[in-house]
Design a protein around this motif. Sequence first.
Motif, short mmCIF file in Angstrom:
data_model
loop_
_atom_site.label_atom_id
_atom_site.label_comp_id
_atom_site.label_asym_id
_atom_site.label_seq_id
_atom_site.Cartn_x
_atom_site.Cartn_y
_atom_site.Cartn_z
N SER A 152 0.86 -1.35 -0.23
CA SER A 152 0.05 -0.16 0.26
C SER A 152 0.86 1.08 0.18
O SER A 152 0.42 1.95 -0.87
N GLY A 153 2.04 1.49 0.57
CA GLY A 153 2.83 2.48 0.87
C GLY A 153 2.91 2.68 -0.89
O GLY A 153 2.92 4.15 -1.02
N VAL A 154 3.75 1.81 -1.47
CA VAL A 154 4.42 2.42 -2.35
C VAL A 154 3.29 2.50 -3.89
O VAL A 154 3.20 3.80 -4.38
N ILE A 155 2.15 2.02 -4.19
CA ILE A 155 0.67 2.03 -4.30
C ILE A 155 0.14 3.87 -4.33
O ILE A 155 0.30 4.37 -5.17
N ALA A 156 0.18 3.97 -2.65
CA ALA A 156 -0.42 5.12 -2.88
C ALA A 156 0.51 7.17 -3.24
O ALA A 156 1.21 7.80 -2.63
N GLY A 157 2.34 6.27 -2.83
CA GLY A 157 2.90 6.71 -3.76
C GLY A 157 3.54 7.70 -1.99
O GLY A 157 4.68 8.38 -1.97
N ASP A 158 4.10 6.08 -1.16
CA ASP A 158 4.66 7.35 -0.15
C ASP A 158 5.63 6.89 0.19
O ASP A 158 6.74 6.13 -1.08
N SER A 159 6.99 6.79 1.14
CA SER A 159 8.62 6.46 0.64
C SER A 159 8.38 4.93 0.73
O SER A 159 7.40 4.12 0.83
N ALA A 160 9.93 4.22 -0.06
CA ALA A 160 10.00 3.42 -0.53
C ALA A 160 9.52 1.75 1.40
O ALA A 160 9.23 1.19 0.67
N TRP A 161 9.80 2.66 1.96
CA TRP A 161 9.59 1.25 3.26
C TRP A 161 9.04 1.88 4.30
O TRP A 161 9.25 1.92 5.16
N SER A 162 7.65 2.30 3.28
CA SER A 162 6.41 2.51 4.77
C SER A 162 5.54 1.66 5.17
O SER A 162 5.10 1.49 6.27
N GLY A 163 5.85 0.28 4.66
CA GLY A 163 5.03 -0.95 4.80
C GLY A 163 5.83 -1.20 6.73
O GLY A 163 6.87 -1.26 6.86
N SER A 164 5.42 -2.86 6.17
CA SER A 164 6.22 -3.56 7.83
C SER A 164 6.89 -4.11 7.23
O SER A 164 7.69 -4.90 6.46
N LEU A 165 8.36 -4.37 7.84
CA LEU A 165 9.74 -4.69 7.58
C LEU A 165 9.74 -6.13 7.39
O LEU A 165 10.10 -6.49 6.31
N LEU A 166 8.53 -6.33 7.37
CA LEU A 166 8.79 -8.28 7.84
C LEU A 166 7.55 -8.32 6.68
O LEU A 166 9.04 -9.25 5.41
N GLY A 167 6.84 -7.79 5.72
CA GLY A 167 5.99 -7.98 5.22
C GLY A 167 7.92 -7.18 3.98
O GLY A 167 6.99 -8.10 2.39
N ASN A 168 7.21 -6.28 3.66
CA ASN A 168 9.13 -6.23 2.78
C ASN A 168 9.88 -7.01 2.80
O ASN A 168 10.30 -7.20 1.19
N THR A 169 10.62 -7.35 3.53
CA THR A 169 11.51 -8.54 3.69
C THR A 169 11.15 -9.58 2.48
O THR A 169 11.52 -10.19 1.85
N ILE A 170 9.69 -10.13 3.00
CA ILE A 170 9.72 -11.43 2.84
C ILE A 170 8.93 -11.06 0.81
O ILE A 170 9.44 -12.09 -0.07
N SER A 171 8.66 -10.47 0.75
CA SER A 171 8.06 -9.51 -0.61
C SER A 171 9.41 -9.82 -1.54
O SER A 171 9.79 -9.82 -2.20
N ILE A 172 10.41 -9.02 -0.64
CA ILE A 172 12.19 -9.11 -1.80
C ILE A 172 12.15 -10.31 -1.83
O ILE A 172 12.96 -10.51 -3.00
N LEU A 173 12.31 -11.27 -0.65
CA LEU A 173 12.77 -12.47 -1.09
C LEU A 173 12.24 -13.39 -1.96
O LEU A 173 13.29 -13.86 -2.96
N ILE A 174 10.93 -12.66 -1.95
CA ILE A 174 10.19 -14.14 -3.16
C ILE A 174 10.56 -13.36 -4.55
O ILE A 174 10.62 -14.26 -5.23
#
Length: 175
Positions: free
Chosen positions: A118-140
Amino acid sequence: MVWRGSPKAKDKLFACLTYLVPLIEVIPFGIYLFAFFPPLLWLLIPLSPLLQFYYLGVGGFPIVALAIFIWLYAGIAQNPKLIHFLRYNAMQALLLSVFAALCRLVLSLFGISQQAFSGVIAGDSAWSGSLLGNTISILIFLFVAGSSFYSIFQCIRGLYPEVPIISEQAYAMVR
């Protein structure tokens, strides 16, 4: 009926093309990586026309993606008239694609997907979501995209790509 043999140039090309499906499927997972490293967006330029076509659908249901999946499975991976090299790579590409889709489903069940994207789509900063969600997404993203690029490179060389766990299943399904 051809079972095995050395792959010809057209077989190598078609085997490489099958790996575009998992690459397209995994792009939403790399959105934070693209926001953090904008030069990586240059890798998406060749895929941009395919992205628009791949996600065409009716009522939010991607009909083209489903048709491509069925065509790869029934028309290539399970067609005994095609050489094993092409069928194996098509099945491996489908398994990578299914892995990405299942990861998206599991993350959305836990609410991580919506929270992370939601953070990137809304135009917020790149790391506005949870650290866990970001890390899992990047690893996948790194696993599926890395496996796809590795497999494309091996297909160009005419070799069978070996991706842990995925290759064993692809080989078992294409015997």
